[in-house]
Motif scaffolding. Structure first.
Motif, PDB file in Angstrom:
ATOM      1  N   SER A   1      -7.040  -0.627   8.163  1.00  0.00           N
ATOM      2  CA  SER A   1      -7.422   0.487   7.452  1.00  0.00           C
ATOM      3  C   SER A   1      -7.885   2.115   8.070  1.00  0.00           C
ATOM      4  CB  SER A   1      -7.081   0.349   5.893  1.00  0.00           C
ATOM      5  OG  SER A   1      -9.360   0.402   5.898  1.00  0.00           O
TER       6      SER A   1
ATOM      7  N   SER B   1       0.516  -1.273  -0.117  1.00  0.00           N
ATOM      8  CA  SER B   1       0.118  -0.006   0.041  1.00  0.00           C
ATOM      9  C   SER B   1       0.773   1.263   0.074  1.00  0.00           C
ATOM     10  CB  SER B   1      -0.828  -0.185   1.325  1.00  0.00           C
ATOM     11  OG  SER B   1      -1.590   1.344   1.608  1.00  0.00           O
TER      12      SER B   1
ATOM     13  N   ASP C   1      -8.970   5.725   3.404  1.00  0.00           N
ATOM     14  CA  ASP C   1      -8.166   5.207   2.713  1.00  0.00           C
ATOM     15  C   ASP C   1      -7.133   7.109   3.041  1.00  0.00           C
ATOM     16  OD1 ASP C   1      -9.628   7.479   1.987  1.00  0.00           O
ATOM     17  OD2 ASP C   1     -10.467   7.742   0.146  1.00  0.00           O
ATOM     18  N   SER C   2      -7.220   6.663   4.324  1.00  0.00           N
ATOM     19  CA  SER C   2      -6.073   7.725   4.500  1.00  0.00           C
ATOM     20  C   SER C   2      -4.971   7.145   5.489  1.00  0.00           C
ATOM     21  CB  SER C   2      -6.877   8.407   6.436  1.00  0.00           C
ATOM     22  OG  SER C   2      -8.267   9.020   5.880  1.00  0.00           O
ATOM     23  N   TYR C   3      -4.961   6.040   6.062  1.00  0.00           N
ATOM     24  CA  TYR C   3      -3.605   6.283   6.883  1.00  0.00           C
ATOM     25  C   TYR C   3      -4.374   4.632   7.200  1.00  0.00           C
ATOM     26  CZ  TYR C   3      -5.000   7.662  11.357  1.00  0.00           C
ATOM     27  OH  TYR C   3      -5.309   7.712  12.690  1.00  0.00           O
TER      28      TYR C   3
ATOM     29  N   LEU D   1      -0.382   3.960   1.374  1.00  0.00           N
ATOM     30  CA  LEU D   1      -0.359   4.743   2.696  1.00  0.00           C
ATOM     31  C   LEU D   1       0.372   4.374   3.964  1.00  0.00           C
ATOM     32  CD1 LEU D   1      -4.143   3.612   2.782  1.00  0.00           C
ATOM     33  CD2 LEU D   1      -3.508   5.659   1.901  1.00  0.00           C
TER      34      LEU D   1
END
Length: 190
Positions: free
Chosen positions: A63, A19, A66-68, A21
């Motif tokens: 998760s 990912s 979809d930030s971190y 992120l």
């Protein structure tokens, strides 16, 4: 707060989620309340809360929308772990903390009733040596008066020589959103 969900558990680097992120590691003693805090942030039960400490043996990835990504690390300081298991644990933790480029910082959780110990000092020093920030979450704050919370925060700031210390309670949810907001603004958004 973004919607949180479980991604996967892993031990080896090759099995960690792929990912772009940033990641925030969550560390603390086996009974510090890491899973409970994750469930508060999730707004429901995504992390297993065990009655007996030391059950988490893997790195658990969650998760934050979809930030971190939050990475729940196995608790330290649990006496029943044998020598081989401790070596494996140390290798997994140090491997993750030193070789994961997306790691943005560490949330170090500790019971508000406890003092800063060698375990917390080693974890904080390890992070700072690798130029990664640390924030402290003092858990179970619902068991203390406002005055005692203030004293505990000052005590831990002094003992740890760290400035960012939050009082949190998974029971009342007090301080949990503020801690997550700090992490997001200081480490993710920038």
């Amino acid at each position: 707060m973004p919607k949180m969900s479980f991604i996967k558990s892993a031990v080896k680097m090759k099995d960690f989620p792929v990912s772009p992120l940033k990641e925030v590691a969550l560390a603390g003693r086996s009974n510090a309340g890491k899973s409970s805090l994750i469930n508060v942030w999730a707004g429901g039960k995504v992390a297993k809360v065990s009655q007996s400490p030391g059950k988490t043996r893997l790195l658990n990835f969650f998760s934050m929308g979809d930030s971190y990504i939050i990475v729940d690390m196995p608790g330290y300081g649990y006496a029943s772990r044998g020598g081989d298991e401790l070596k494996t644990w140390r290798k997994m933790i140090e491997g993750y903390l030193t070789q994961r480029p997306q790691l943005a910082g560490l949330v170090l959780l500790m019971d508000m009733a406890r003092d800063w110990t060698r375990d917390e000092e080693l974890m904080a020093q390890f992070m700072m040596k690798n130029d990664l920030p640390v924030v402290i979450g003092l858990t179970k704050s619902d068991k203390f008066s406002k005055n005692d919370i203030k004293k505990a925060i000052e005590r831990i700031k002094q003992q740890s020589r760290l400035e960012d210390v939050f009082a949190v309670s998974s029971q009342t949810k007090s301080g949990c959103a503020e801690l997550e907001e700090f992490v997001y603004r200081a480490w993710i958004k920038k």
